[in-house]
Motif scaffolding. Structure first.
Motif, short mmCIF file in Angstrom:
data_model
loop_
_atom_site.label_atom_id
_atom_site.label_comp_id
_atom_site.label_asym_id
_atom_site.label_seq_id
_atom_site.Cartn_x
_atom_site.Cartn_y
_atom_site.Cartn_z
N ALA A 128 0.58 -1.67 -0.24
CA ALA A 128 0.04 -0.14 -0.07
C ALA A 128 1.07 1.35 -0.22
N GLY A 129 2.25 0.94 0.17
CA GLY A 129 3.11 2.04 -0.39
C GLY A 129 3.91 2.71 1.14
N ARG A 130 3.07 2.18 2.58
CA ARG A 130 4.15 2.49 3.40
C ARG A 130 5.49 1.96 3.04
N VAL A 131 6.25 2.66 3.77
CA VAL A 131 7.81 2.50 4.29
C VAL A 131 7.96 3.20 6.03
N LEU A 132 9.35 1.85 5.56
CA LEU A 132 9.50 2.36 7.23
C LEU A 132 11.24 2.06 7.25
N SER A 133 11.94 2.78 7.30
CA SER A 133 13.32 2.76 7.04
C SER A 133 14.16 3.16 8.24
N THR A 134 15.21 2.12 8.69
CA THR A 134 15.36 2.36 10.28
C THR A 134 17.17 2.10 9.78
N ARG A 135 17.98 1.35 11.28
CA ARG A 135 19.17 1.03 10.80
C ARG A 135 19.49 -0.25 12.03
N VAL A 136 20.47 -0.94 11.78
CA VAL A 136 20.72 -2.06 12.79
C VAL A 136 21.85 -2.08 12.65
N TYR A 137 22.89 -3.01 13.92
CA TYR A 137 24.05 -2.40 13.65
C TYR A 137 24.47 -3.76 14.62
N PRO A 138 24.14 -4.98 13.71
CA PRO A 138 24.36 -6.73 14.59
C PRO A 138 26.23 -6.88 14.94
N THR A 139 26.48 -7.19 15.67
CA THR A 139 27.98 -7.45 15.94
C THR A 139 28.42 -9.04 15.40
N THR A 140 27.30 -9.37 14.40
CA THR A 140 27.58 -10.71 13.88
C THR A 140 27.78 -10.67 12.43
N ARG A 141 29.03 -11.33 11.64
CA ARG A 141 29.43 -10.92 10.28
C ARG A 141 28.30 -12.25 9.58
N PRO A 142 28.29 -11.64 8.28
CA PRO A 142 27.66 -12.66 7.33
C PRO A 142 28.03 -13.74 6.86
N PRO A 143 27.71 -14.60 6.72
CA PRO A 143 26.32 -15.12 6.06
C PRO A 143 24.90 -15.04 7.48
N TRP A 144 23.96 -14.49 7.36
CA TRP A 144 22.62 -13.80 7.92
C TRP A 144 21.90 -15.33 7.32
N ARG A 145 20.38 -15.00 8.51
CA ARG A 145 19.59 -16.20 7.83
C ARG A 145 18.58 -15.90 7.97
N VAL A 146 17.37 -16.17 6.90
CA VAL A 146 15.87 -15.39 6.55
C VAL A 146 15.22 -16.73 6.99
N GLU A 147 14.08 -16.71 8.08
CA GLU A 147 12.79 -17.23 7.75
C GLU A 147 11.42 -16.18 7.92
N GLY A 148 10.59 -16.78 7.09
CA GLY A 148 9.61 -15.66 6.96
C GLY A 148 7.99 -17.12 6.62
N PRO A 149 7.48 -16.05 6.01
CA PRO A 149 6.34 -16.67 5.36
C PRO A 149 6.27 -16.98 4.49
N PRO A 150 5.40 -18.54 4.41
CA PRO A 150 5.63 -19.42 2.75
C PRO A 150 5.74 -18.52 1.81
N GLY A 151 6.24 -18.89 0.53
CA GLY A 151 6.44 -17.80 -0.59
C GLY A 151 7.50 -16.74 -0.65
N THR A 152 7.98 -16.01 1.04
CA THR A 152 9.11 -15.26 0.55
C THR A 152 10.38 -15.98 0.02
N GLN A 153 11.26 -14.78 -0.99
CA GLN A 153 12.46 -14.83 -1.45
C GLN A 153 13.02 -14.01 -0.83
N CYS A 154 14.33 -14.39 -1.45
CA CYS A 154 15.20 -14.46 -1.00
C CYS A 154 16.47 -13.32 -2.56
N TRP A 155 16.89 -11.68 -2.06
CA TRP A 155 17.68 -11.87 -3.39
C TRP A 155 18.52 -11.90 -2.95
N LEU A 156 19.69 -12.03 -3.43
CA LEU A 156 21.17 -10.93 -3.71
C LEU A 156 21.40 -9.59 -4.46
#
Length: 441
Positions: A410-438
Motif C-alpha cells: 500500500a506504499g507505506r515505508v519504514l526506514s531504520t538502521r541496525v548494527y549486528p555484531t555478527t558478520r554475515p552470512p545471516w539467515r532469514v525465515e519468513g511466511p510461505p513464498g518468501t524469496q531472498c535476492w542477493l
C-alpha cells in the motif's frame, strides 16, 4: 553535535555494516540530500557532506551521478565554502533547477556570525560537476524567526516559486513563499503554510520546518517538510496539502528518515530521497563514516491523502540471484508476496530483526538486533499497510549493511538502521513464498 572524535578505520568487526548500493561517500559525514536533477542521460544527486567526522568542518555539497538511479558514481564535491564569502562556514541545503540548459543551485550559505543562513544561488557551467560564485537573492527575514533556511525552487504555470523553511515563536512552523519571473528578482508573498506547534496522531509537528519541498500530486500542491525544534532537533518528515489548512501525516514510519529532497519530475515521475540518520550513539561511530542516502522513491497520494512510496523500478537490476535455505549476505532483498506472518532476520544466536505482518499493520522490532552498546533499539509500526490489488508484493525489505528499508504493497515505508555484531552470512525465515535476492551495486 560539535564534539570531535578520533577515527578508527574499518576492521573486520564493522566492515559488514557499510552500505554498498546506497549513496554515501567513502568516508566522513553525510546528511541531507540536495537538488537531485536529470541532465541529459544522467541524474545528479548532491548531498551535505564533510570529509571527516569532525562536525566543526564546514559542510560542502558532495556529488554523485547515475544513469539508472541505483548505480552511483561518486565525484569530487560540486560546491565548497568560499573563504570570506556568503557561505564561508558551510554550503547548506537547497535544490537545483534547469536554467537555459544549465544547472542552477539555490541553497543556504552559513556564516557563523549571522543569525540566519543567506539564500544563495550559483550556476554550473560544466554540466553539474561544479558551481561558480554564489550571491544572495533573498534578504534575511524582518521578523525574528527561529530559523530561515533550505530553499526549494520550482516552476509552475510560467512562474518561478521558492519556499524557505522557517518558524516563529508566536506563529509556529511556517513555509515562506516567494515568486519570480527570472530567477533573479524575488517578491515575497503570503506564507505557503503555517501551523502552531501541536501533536497530530502522536507526531510532533515542530516549532519550525526545515527542508520544505513542494510536489504536484493528483493536481494538488503537496508540501513535504522536516519537523524541527530547538530543543529536540530533527523529528520526522511530514506531508500535507498546501492549499488547505495543514493536516500533517508522516511520510516514513521508521526511525531514521529525515530531510527529504524532492524531484518534481523524473523518468519515473515524482521522487523523494532522504537522509538515513545513524541509529547509534556518537561513540559508536568507530569506522570513519556516518550517514547514507535512502533509495530513491516513487511517490503518490493514498486515499487518505498521505504520501505513499515505492522504490524506483530499476532497483530490480541489482539482483544477482536468489539465495538458498534462507542464507543471505549483508546486501539483499527479502520479498514477502502476500498474506500475514513473521519475517525474522537472524544475524546470530542473540541478534535478530523481527518484522510482523498482521491484518493491515506492519511492525519492525529491533529490540534484539544488536549487542553493540551504542546501537538503538525499539519498535516502529505502520497501519493501512497492505493493498492486495496493487500488484506489488505485500512487503519488500532492502538490507544493505546497517540499512533497512521496508516497503509495503500500500506504499507505506519504514526506514531504520541496525548494527549486528555478527558478520554475515545471516539467515532469514519468513511466511510461505518468501524469496531472498542477493544484490550488488
Amino acid at each position: 553535535m560539535t564534539q570531535t572524535q578520533s577515527v578508527h578505520r574499518s576492521s573486520g568487526t564493522v566492515a559488514h555494516l557499510r552500505p554498498a548500493y546506497h549513496v554515501r561517500p567513502p568516508g566522513g559525514y553525510l546528511n541531507d540530500p540536495n537538488g537531485p536533477i536529470e541532465h541529459g542521460s544522467d541524474v545528479h544527486l548532491y548531498f551535505q557532506s564533510r570529509p571527516t567526522l569532525d562536525m566543526q568542518v564546514p559542510v560542502e555539497w558532495g556529488h554523485a551521478t547515475s544513469s539508472d538511479y541505483v548505480r552511483w558514481t561518486p565525484h569530487r564535491p560540486a560546491m565548497a565554502p568560499q573563504p570570506g564569502g556568503p557561505d564561508t562556514d558551510g554550503c547548506w541545503s537547497g535544490n537545483t533547477v534547469l536554467d537555459d540548459g544549465r544547472i542552477r543551485a539555490f541553497y543556504s550559505g552559513r556564516v557563523e556570525s549571522r543569525p540566519y543562513q543567506s539564500v544563495l544561488t550559483a550556476v554550473s557551467d560544466d554540466g553539474g560537476g561544479s558551481f561558480g560564485p554564489a550571491h544572495q537573492v533573498i534578504p534575511d527575514p524582518s521578523d525574528p524567526a527561529i530559523i530561515f533556511r533550505d530553499p526549494f525552487v520550482w516552476k509552475e504555470n510560467g512562474t518561478w516559486w521558492m519556499v524557505v523553511g522557517t518558524g516563529y515563536v508566536d506563529r509556529g512552523a511556517s513555509i515562506a513563499l516567494y515568486r519570480s519571473t527570472d530567477l533573479s528578482q524575488w517578491t515575497a508573498v503570503d506564507p505557503l503554510a503555517e501551523l502552531p506547534r501541536t501533536s497530530v496522531a502522536g507526531e510532533d509537528t515542530g516549532s519550525a520546518w526545515e527542508c520544505p519541498q513542494v510536489l504536484t500530486l493528483d493536481g494538488r500542491r503537496i508540501a513535504v517538510v522536516s519537523a524541527w525544534s530547538p530543543e529536540g532537533g530533527p523529528e520526522a518528515v511530514l506531508s500535507f496539502d498546501a492549499d488547505v489548512p495543514p493536516a500533517p501525516q508522516r511520510v516514513d514510519h521508521g526511525t531514521n528518515f529525515y530531510a527529504a529532497s524532492a524531484m518534481r519530475e523524473s523518468r519515473f515521475g515524482p521522487l523523494l530521497f532522504g537522509w538515513l540518520q545513524e541509529g547509534r550513539d556518537r561513540p559508536g561511530w568507530t569506522d570513519g563514516w556516518a550517514g547514507v542516502i535512502s533509495l530513491p522513491r516513487v511517490v503518490w497520494l493514498g486515499a487518505d491523502s498521505s504520501v505513499r512510496s515505492a522504490p524506483v523500478p530499476t532497483v530490480d537490476t541489482l539482483r544477482t540471484g536468489s539465495t538458498s535455505a534462507g542464507a543471505i549476505t549483508a546486501q539483499c532483498e527479502i520479498v514477502v508476496p502476500e498474506g500475514s506472518g513473521r519475517v525474522v532476520i537472524h544475524f546470530g544466536e542473540q541478534e535478530r530483526l523481527e518484522i510482523e505482518l498482521d491484518a493491515d499493520t506492519v511492525t519492525i522490532d529491533r529490540s534484539h538486533a544488536s549487542l553493540a552498546p551504542h546501537a538503538h533499539d525499539g519498535r516502529m509500526q505502520a497501519t493501512d499497510a497492505f493493498d492486495p490489488s496493487s500488484n506489488r508484493p505485500a512487503l519488500r525489505i532492502f538490507l544493505d549493511g546497517s540499512v533497512v528499508e521496508a516497503f509495503t504493497s500500500a506504499g507505506r515505508v519504514l526506514s531504520t538502521r541496525v548494527y549486528p555484531t555478527t558478520r554475515p552470512p545471516w539467515r532469514v525465515e519468513g511466511p510461505p513464498g518468501t524469496q531472498c535476492w542477493l544484490l550488488a551495486p
